[in-house]
Design a protein around this motif. Structure first.
Motif, PDB file in Angstrom:
ATOM      1  N   SER A 161      67.407 111.325  24.849  1.00 38.99           N
ATOM      2  CA  SER A 161      65.967 111.066  24.769  1.00 38.99           C
ATOM      3  C   SER A 161      65.621 109.585  24.717  1.00 38.99           C
ATOM      4  CB  SER A 161      65.375 111.769  23.539  1.00 38.99           C
ATOM      5  OG  SER A 161      65.945 111.269  22.340  1.00 38.99           O
ATOM      6  N   SER A 162      66.630 108.698  24.689  1.00 31.80           N
ATOM      7  CA  SER A 162      66.346 107.270  24.600  1.00 31.80           C
ATOM      8  C   SER A 162      66.391 106.634  25.987  1.00 31.80           C
ATOM      9  CB  SER A 162      67.368 106.596  23.686  1.00 31.80           C
ATOM     10  OG  SER A 162      68.599 106.419  24.369  1.00 31.80           O
ATOM     11  N   GLU A 163      66.141 105.309  26.015  1.00 35.69           N
ATOM     12  CA  GLU A 163      66.228 104.595  27.297  1.00 35.69           C
ATOM     13  C   GLU A 163      67.666 104.465  27.767  1.00 35.69           C
ATOM     14  OE1 GLU A 163      65.477 100.315  27.133  1.00 35.69           O
ATOM     15  OE2 GLU A 163      65.564 100.425  24.944  1.00 35.69           O
ATOM     16  N   PHE A 164      68.621 104.764  26.871  1.00 37.43           N
ATOM     17  CA  PHE A 164      70.039 104.750  27.206  1.00 37.43           C
ATOM     18  C   PHE A 164      70.631 106.138  26.981  1.00 37.43           C
ATOM     19  CE2 PHE A 164      69.881 100.100  26.313  1.00 37.43           C
ATOM     20  CZ  PHE A 164      70.457  99.655  27.486  1.00 37.43           C
ATOM     21  N   PRO A 165      70.386 107.103  27.860  1.00 40.03           N
ATOM     22  CA  PRO A 165      71.029 108.412  27.671  1.00 40.03           C
ATOM     23  C   PRO A 165      72.542 108.240  27.585  1.00 40.03           C
ATOM     24  CG  PRO A 165      69.398 108.496  29.431  1.00 40.03           C
ATOM     25  CD  PRO A 165      69.568 107.054  29.078  1.00 40.03           C
ATOM     26  N   LEU A 166      73.149 108.873  26.594  1.00 39.53           N
ATOM     27  CA  LEU A 166      74.601 108.782  26.402  1.00 39.53           C
ATOM     28  C   LEU A 166      75.192 110.175  26.543  1.00 39.53           C
ATOM     29  CD1 LEU A 166      77.244 107.418  25.595  1.00 39.53           C
ATOM     30  CD2 LEU A 166      76.562 107.671  23.195  1.00 39.53           C
ATOM     31  N   ILE A 167      76.044 110.353  27.549  1.00 38.81           N
ATOM     32  CA  ILE A 167      76.660 111.645  27.822  1.00 38.81           C
ATOM     33  C   ILE A 167      78.140 111.558  27.484  1.00 38.81           C
ATOM     34  CG2 ILE A 167      76.935 113.495  29.505  1.00 38.81           C
ATOM     35  CD1 ILE A 167      74.015 112.672  29.058  1.00 38.81           C
ATOM     36  N   LYS A 168      78.581 112.335  26.492  1.00 38.18           N
ATOM     37  CA  LYS A 168      79.990 112.319  26.064  1.00 38.18           C
ATOM     38  C   LYS A 168      80.648 113.604  26.574  1.00 38.18           C
ATOM     39  CE  LYS A 168      80.960 110.142  22.303  1.00 38.18           C
ATOM     40  NZ  LYS A 168      81.187 109.709  20.905  1.00 38.18           N
ATOM     41  N   LEU A 169      81.230 113.507  27.752  1.00 38.73           N
ATOM     42  CA  LEU A 169      81.680 114.702  28.464  1.00 38.73           C
ATOM     43  C   LEU A 169      82.879 115.392  27.827  1.00 38.73           C
ATOM     44  CD1 LEU A 169      81.238 113.532  32.153  1.00 38.73           C
ATOM     45  CD2 LEU A 169      79.785 115.081  30.843  1.00 38.73           C
ATOM     46  N   HIS A 170      83.653 114.682  27.027  1.00 37.24           N
ATOM     47  CA  HIS A 170      84.836 115.300  26.409  1.00 37.24           C
ATOM     48  C   HIS A 170      84.693 115.473  24.906  1.00 37.24           C
ATOM     49  CE1 HIS A 170      87.591 114.122  30.030  1.00 37.24           C
ATOM     50  NE2 HIS A 170      86.776 115.125  30.293  1.00 37.24           N
ATOM     51  N   GLY A 171      83.460 115.367  24.421  1.00 35.88           N
ATOM     52  CA  GLY A 171      83.215 115.596  23.003  1.00 35.88           C
ATOM     53  C   GLY A 171      83.181 114.314  22.189  1.00 35.88           C
ATOM     54  N   SER A 172      83.052 114.479  20.875  1.00 36.80           N
ATOM     55  CA  SER A 172      82.927 113.336  19.980  1.00 36.80           C
ATOM     56  C   SER A 172      83.513 113.684  18.619  1.00 36.80           C
ATOM     57  CB  SER A 172      81.448 112.956  19.826  1.00 36.80           C
ATOM     58  OG  SER A 172      81.272 111.852  18.970  1.00 36.80           O
ATOM     59  N   ILE A 173      83.996 112.670  17.908  1.00 35.59           N
ATOM     60  CA  ILE A 173      84.623 112.931  16.611  1.00 35.59           C
ATOM     61  C   ILE A 173      83.631 113.425  15.567  1.00 35.59           C
ATOM     62  CG2 ILE A 173      86.568 111.377  16.942  1.00 35.59           C
ATOM     63  CD1 ILE A 173      85.031 109.258  15.327  1.00 35.59           C
ATOM     64  N   ASP A 174      82.338 113.312  15.836  1.00 33.89           N
ATOM     65  CA  ASP A 174      81.346 113.832  14.882  1.00 33.89           C
ATOM     66  C   ASP A 174      80.624 115.071  15.413  1.00 33.89           C
ATOM     67  OD1 ASP A 174      79.892 112.414  16.835  1.00 33.89           O
ATOM     68  OD2 ASP A 174      78.288 111.949  15.412  1.00 33.89           O
ATOM     69  N   TRP A 175      81.192 115.692  16.453  1.00 37.06           N
ATOM     70  CA  TRP A 175      80.659 116.946  16.972  1.00 37.06           C
ATOM     71  C   TRP A 175      81.576 118.103  16.579  1.00 37.06           C
ATOM     72  CZ3 TRP A 175      79.336 115.905  22.847  1.00 37.06           C
ATOM     73  CH2 TRP A 175      78.306 114.951  22.919  1.00 37.06           C
ATOM     74  N   VAL A 176      80.978 119.245  16.361  1.00 32.91           N
ATOM     75  CA  VAL A 176      81.754 120.441  16.040  1.00 32.91           C
ATOM     76  C   VAL A 176      81.204 121.634  16.799  1.00 32.91           C
ATOM     77  CG1 VAL A 176      82.459 119.670  13.732  1.00 32.91           C
ATOM     78  CG2 VAL A 176      80.324 120.942  14.013  1.00 32.91           C
ATOM     79  N   ARG A 177      82.021 122.651  16.843  1.00 35.60           N
ATOM     80  CA  ARG A 177      81.610 123.936  17.412  1.00 35.60           C
ATOM     81  C   ARG A 177      81.741 124.984  16.313  1.00 35.60           C
ATOM     82  NH1 ARG A 177      81.504 125.331  22.745  1.00 35.60           N
ATOM     83  NH2 ARG A 177      82.948 123.672  23.337  1.00 35.60           N
ATOM     84  N   SER A 178      80.699 125.787  16.124  1.00 35.90           N
ATOM     85  CA  SER A 178      80.735 126.845  15.117  1.00 35.90           C
ATOM     86  C   SER A 178      81.541 128.027  15.634  1.00 35.90           C
ATOM     87  CB  SER A 178      79.316 127.310  14.760  1.00 35.90           C
ATOM     88  OG  SER A 178      78.630 126.295  14.078  1.00 35.90           O
ATOM     89  N   VAL A 179      82.382 128.573  14.764  1.00 35.50           N
ATOM     90  CA  VAL A 179      83.204 129.720  15.134  1.00 35.50           C
ATOM     91  C   VAL A 179      83.174 130.746  14.006  1.00 35.50           C
ATOM     92  CG1 VAL A 179      84.771 128.346  16.568  1.00 35.50           C
ATOM     93  CG2 VAL A 179      85.307 128.706  14.140  1.00 35.50           C
ATOM     94  N   ILE A 180      83.471 131.980  14.355  1.00 38.28           N
ATOM     95  CA  ILE A 180      83.725 133.022  13.365  1.00 38.28           C
ATOM     96  C   ILE A 180      85.187 133.432  13.492  1.00 38.28           C
ATOM     97  CG2 ILE A 180      81.339 133.864  13.414  1.00 38.28           C
ATOM     98  CD1 ILE A 180      82.368 136.235  15.139  1.00 38.28           C
ATOM     99  N   VAL A 181      85.720 134.019  12.435  1.00 41.83           N
ATOM    100  CA  VAL A 181      87.077 134.551  12.469  1.00 41.83           C
ATOM    101  C   VAL A 181      86.962 136.057  12.645  1.00 41.83           C
ATOM    102  CG1 VAL A 181      89.277 134.724  11.280  1.00 41.83           C
ATOM    103  CG2 VAL A 181      87.838 132.715  10.928  1.00 41.83           C
ATOM    104  N   GLU A 182      87.279 136.540  13.815  1.00 40.06           N
ATOM    105  CA  GLU A 182      87.096 137.956  14.130  1.00 40.06           C
ATOM    106  C   GLU A 182      87.934 138.862  13.237  1.00 40.06           C
ATOM    107  OE1 GLU A 182      87.706 138.855  18.225  1.00 40.06           O
ATOM    108  OE2 GLU A 182      85.582 138.574  18.691  1.00 40.06           O
ATOM    109  N   GLY A 183      87.288 139.878  12.688  1.00 42.89           N
ATOM    110  CA  GLY A 183      88.002 140.899  11.926  1.00 42.89           C
ATOM    111  C   GLY A 183      88.400 140.494  10.524  1.00 42.89           C
ATOM    112  N   ARG A 184      87.955 139.320  10.077  1.00 42.19           N
ATOM    113  CA  ARG A 184      88.316 138.862   8.738  1.00 42.19           C
ATOM    114  C   ARG A 184      87.110 138.210   8.072  1.00 42.19           C
ATOM    115  NH1 ARG A 184      93.997 138.403   7.901  1.00 42.19           N
ATOM    116  NH2 ARG A 184      95.179 138.899   9.787  1.00 42.19           N
ATOM    117  N   ARG A 185      87.046 138.352   6.761  1.00 43.32           N
ATOM    118  CA  ARG A 185      85.962 137.737   5.999  1.00 43.32           C
ATOM    119  C   ARG A 185      86.546 136.761   4.988  1.00 43.32           C
ATOM    120  NH1 ARG A 185      80.939 139.767   6.509  1.00 43.32           N
ATOM    121  NH2 ARG A 185      80.679 141.704   7.691  1.00 43.32           N
ATOM    122  N   HIS A 186      86.021 135.533   5.008  1.00 42.95           N
ATOM    123  CA  HIS A 186      86.503 134.511   4.091  1.00 42.95           C
ATOM    124  C   HIS A 186      85.314 133.703   3.593  1.00 42.95           C
ATOM    125  CE1 HIS A 186      90.760 135.065   5.219  1.00 42.95           C
ATOM    126  NE2 HIS A 186      90.296 135.247   6.453  1.00 42.95           N
TER     127      HIS A 186
END
Length: 260
Positions: free
Chosen positions: A89-114
């Motif tokens: 959204s800025s005048e310098f769009p920054l596209i990090k195509l291979h991810g970033s050390i401060d990005w995460v992906r949410s996951v669930i653990v199938e078949g288990r509750r923790h």
């Protein structure tokens, strides 16, 4: 790594190993980044280059690196990255195509509750991890409505030559695709031009010939990057700078390229 990634489709142990690599890469890059900033007292070549770009023309920044040095340089000129939408959204769009050390992906653990799992436990359950939602900033609300317990794993691409997927929010990729047709200049720094999926995106979306400056450490390495770009269908005038990033910034070539 290429073989490991292919094996992971059917081998649970390979899946665990690659998940471990993602955590390792995140921690390693964070440590190296902190050490580098301490050593240089926060002074970055990126800031010098971006300040000059800011005064002359709009630019879209694309990086395959996991670190946050570009973000730090942009923050010095007023760009903020508190939310994922700030990247485009800025005048310098920054596209990090291979991810970033401060990005995460949410996951669930199938078949288990923790109630809580440490990284080593998430690695152990790697074959049971199922991603939900979009990539988001670490610590941010993932905006996912589910009764399942959510965990976070690093959003980083495994470093293999023939990457087929980007590790980047869909909205960022769409923004990049929309910008590429208006590109008239390409400056590459420290990039080998080996990512076929990005080369394909460039060649399919560029609408005109472009001026290209390649900075890759040596003239030979720069010539190889230039050839990969040409072979992928990127046409225009190519120049190779026979040195690295610091030499490039200390010289006048970058200013000549930007102002031409």
């Amino acid at each position: 790594m290429q073989e490991y990634e292919e094996d992971a489709r059917s081998d649970p142990e390979r899946k665990r190993q690659l998940t471990a690599v993602q955590f390792y890469l995140r921690d390693l890059v964070r440590t190296c980044q902190s050490s580098w900033l301490a050593l240089t007292h926060g002074v970055l070549n990126h800031a010098t280059l971006l300040d000059d770009i800011r005064r002359h023309r709009p630019a879209c920044l694309v990086t395959f690196n996991y670190d946050m040095l570009v973000e730090r340089a942009l923050e010095a000129i007023g760009v903020r990255f508190g939310f994922m939408e700030n990247y485009v959204s800025s005048e310098f769009p920054l596209i990090k195509l291979h991810g970033s050390i401060d990005w995460v992906r949410s996951v669930i653990v199938e078949g288990r509750r923790h109630s809580e799992l440490q990284p080593y436990q998430l690695i152990e359950y790697a074959e049971l991890l199922r991603p939900l939602g979009e990539i988001h900033k670490e610590g941010a609300d993932p905006q996912i409505h589910t009764e399942e317990r959510l965990f976070a794993i690093p959003a980083l691409a495994i470093p293999v030559v023939t990457k087929s997927d980007f590790v980047c929010p869909t909205s960022h990729l769409n923004h990049l695709s929309a910008l590429i047709p208006s590109v008239t200049k390409i400056l590459t720094i420290g990039w080998r031009g080996a990512e076929q999926h990005f080369l394909k995106m460039l060649s399919e979306n560029l609408k005109t010939e472009v001026s290209v400056m390649v900075v890759c450490g040596t003239e030979e390495a720069g010539a190889e990057t230039s050839e990969r770009l040409r072979s992928a269908g990127v046409h225009g005038g190519f120049r190779v700078f026979p040195g690295g990033f610091s030499d490039f910034i200390l010289g006048q070539d970058w200013q000549t390229f930007l102002r031409a």
